[in-house]
Design an enzyme around this catalytic site. Structure first.
Site, PDB file in Angstrom:
ATOM      1  N   CYS A   1       1.047  -1.060  -0.214  1.00 24.68           N
ATOM      2  CA  CYS A   1      -0.412  -0.091   0.100  1.00 24.68           C
ATOM      3  C   CYS A   1       0.925   1.537   0.130  1.00 24.68           C
ATOM      4  CB  CYS A   1      -0.695   0.068   1.262  1.00 24.68           C
ATOM      5  SG  CYS A   1      -0.272  -0.233   2.776  1.00 24.68           S
TER       6      CYS A   1
ATOM      7  N   HIS B   1      -2.155   1.347   6.819  1.00 20.48           N
ATOM      8  CA  HIS B   1      -2.385   1.800   5.938  1.00 20.48           C
ATOM      9  C   HIS B   1      -2.006   2.776   5.750  1.00 20.48           C
ATOM     10  CE1 HIS B   1      -4.564   1.411   1.871  1.00 20.48           C
ATOM     11  NE2 HIS B   1      -5.216   1.788   2.505  1.00 20.48           N
TER      12      HIS B   1
END
EC number: 3.4.19.12
Length: 323
Positions: free
Chosen positions: A88, A164
């Protein structure tokens, strides 16, 4: 299509990200840690091409707002859905790079952008996963540790926090949030190209407000122009102005003072780059053989057991002192 292969975990660090970007052939940019989005801090970093925000992912805490639909003008946006575990950070970086026409992507990433221009978000995500260039550069930061399978999250399947990365940047006069786990880009409203970070700050603060007051695991980085290039341009501008002045001009003193200050900043930046390079080299190096040889040598010289006994005794004393 090539196999997607495995993607390693990489550390959230501006030195890592800057070298990763350079490894993909991109020129003239770098990553900087951001401690505040106030106007003064952002002014020092300009131009800022985009922001990357790290936070603890929670189920149901996806986009700040509902993604805009494809027919709402998203055709000009490179948005890829995340189909790769552990990638990510790289995907958030690509979300900025591939949406800024003022960044020199280099030939390979430029070809990738052109090749995937008409792909759907999920197909763009698959294209990223199958890019030999992007995957190999990403995995060059794999930990050289034989006790950990670097290509998989060692905490996978455990009750561990998951972090994230998402990107914020202006695109065609609007501020966008690009999150690979979302269904599409999120239009956060019109923005001024010179002050878009103020609006991004509001969106980030809103996201942080969803967490409790005790949650401190956030990080923010900015993709900026290469500071060395900026400083060199400033020096060239001063030199050009000084050439037009007579030797006894009073302005020369101020120009010389400005030049010394810029040279100082340039030296600090060069030292930081050297530190980044050393840290990245250490990250990639496997120290296990050296440690094994050191322990083996100490054992041969009958020095290992006394050191172990000493360390155990110190540990017992520390524990006793805490009680």
């Amino acid at each position: 299509m090539a196999e997607a292969g495995n993607w390693c975990l990489i550390e959230s660090d501006p030195g890592v990200f800057t070298e990763l970007i350079s490894g993909m052939g991109v020129h003239g940019v770098q990553m900087e840690e951001v401690w505040s989005l106030d106007s003064e801090s952002m002014e020092r970093l300009k131009p800022v091409y985009g922001l990357i925000f790290l936070f603890k992912w929670q189920q149901g805490h996806s986009a700040t707002a509902e993604p805009t639909q494809p027919d709402g003008g998203n055709d000009h946006i490179f948005f890829a859905q995340q189909v790769i575990h552990n990638a990510c950070a790289t995907q958030a970086i690509l979300s900025i790079l591939l949406n800024r026409p003022d960044i020199d992507l280099g030939p390979e990433l430029s070809n990738f952008k052109e090749f995937t221009a008409d792909f759907s978000p999920d197909m763009k995500g698959l294209a990223i996963s199958n890019s030999d260039l992007i995957r190999s550069v990403h995995n060059s930061f794999a930990r050289s540790d034989p006790f950990v399978n670097e290509m998989h999250d060692p905490n996978a399947g455990k009750d561990e926090d998951v972090y994230h990365f998402i990107a914020y940047l202006p695109i065609h006069g609007a501020l966008y949030e690009l999150d690979g786990l979302s269904q599409g880009p999120v239009n956060l409203g019109p923005c001024d190209e010179d002050h878009w970070t103020d609006q991004a700050n509001e969106a980030i603060q809103q996201r942080m407000a969803r967490y409790g007051d005790t949650e401190l695991h956030f990080s923010l980085m900015a993709l900026t122009r290469d500071r060395l290039d900026t400083y060199q341009e400033q020096l060239d501008e001063i030199d050009a102005l000084m050439l037009s002045l007579p030797d006894d001009a009073p302005e020369r003193r101020q120009f010389n003072s400005n030049r010394m200050e810029i040279e100082h900043h340039m030296q600090l930046e060069q030292e930081k780059r050297s530190r980044w390079h050393r840290e990245n080299t250490l990250r990639k190096h496997n120290f296990i053989p050296m440690i094994y040889q050191l322990l083996h040598t100490l054992a041969e010289k009958k020095q290992l057991d006394p050191l172990i006994t000493e360390a155990v005794d110190k540990g017992k004393k520390r524990n006793a002192a805490k009680q």
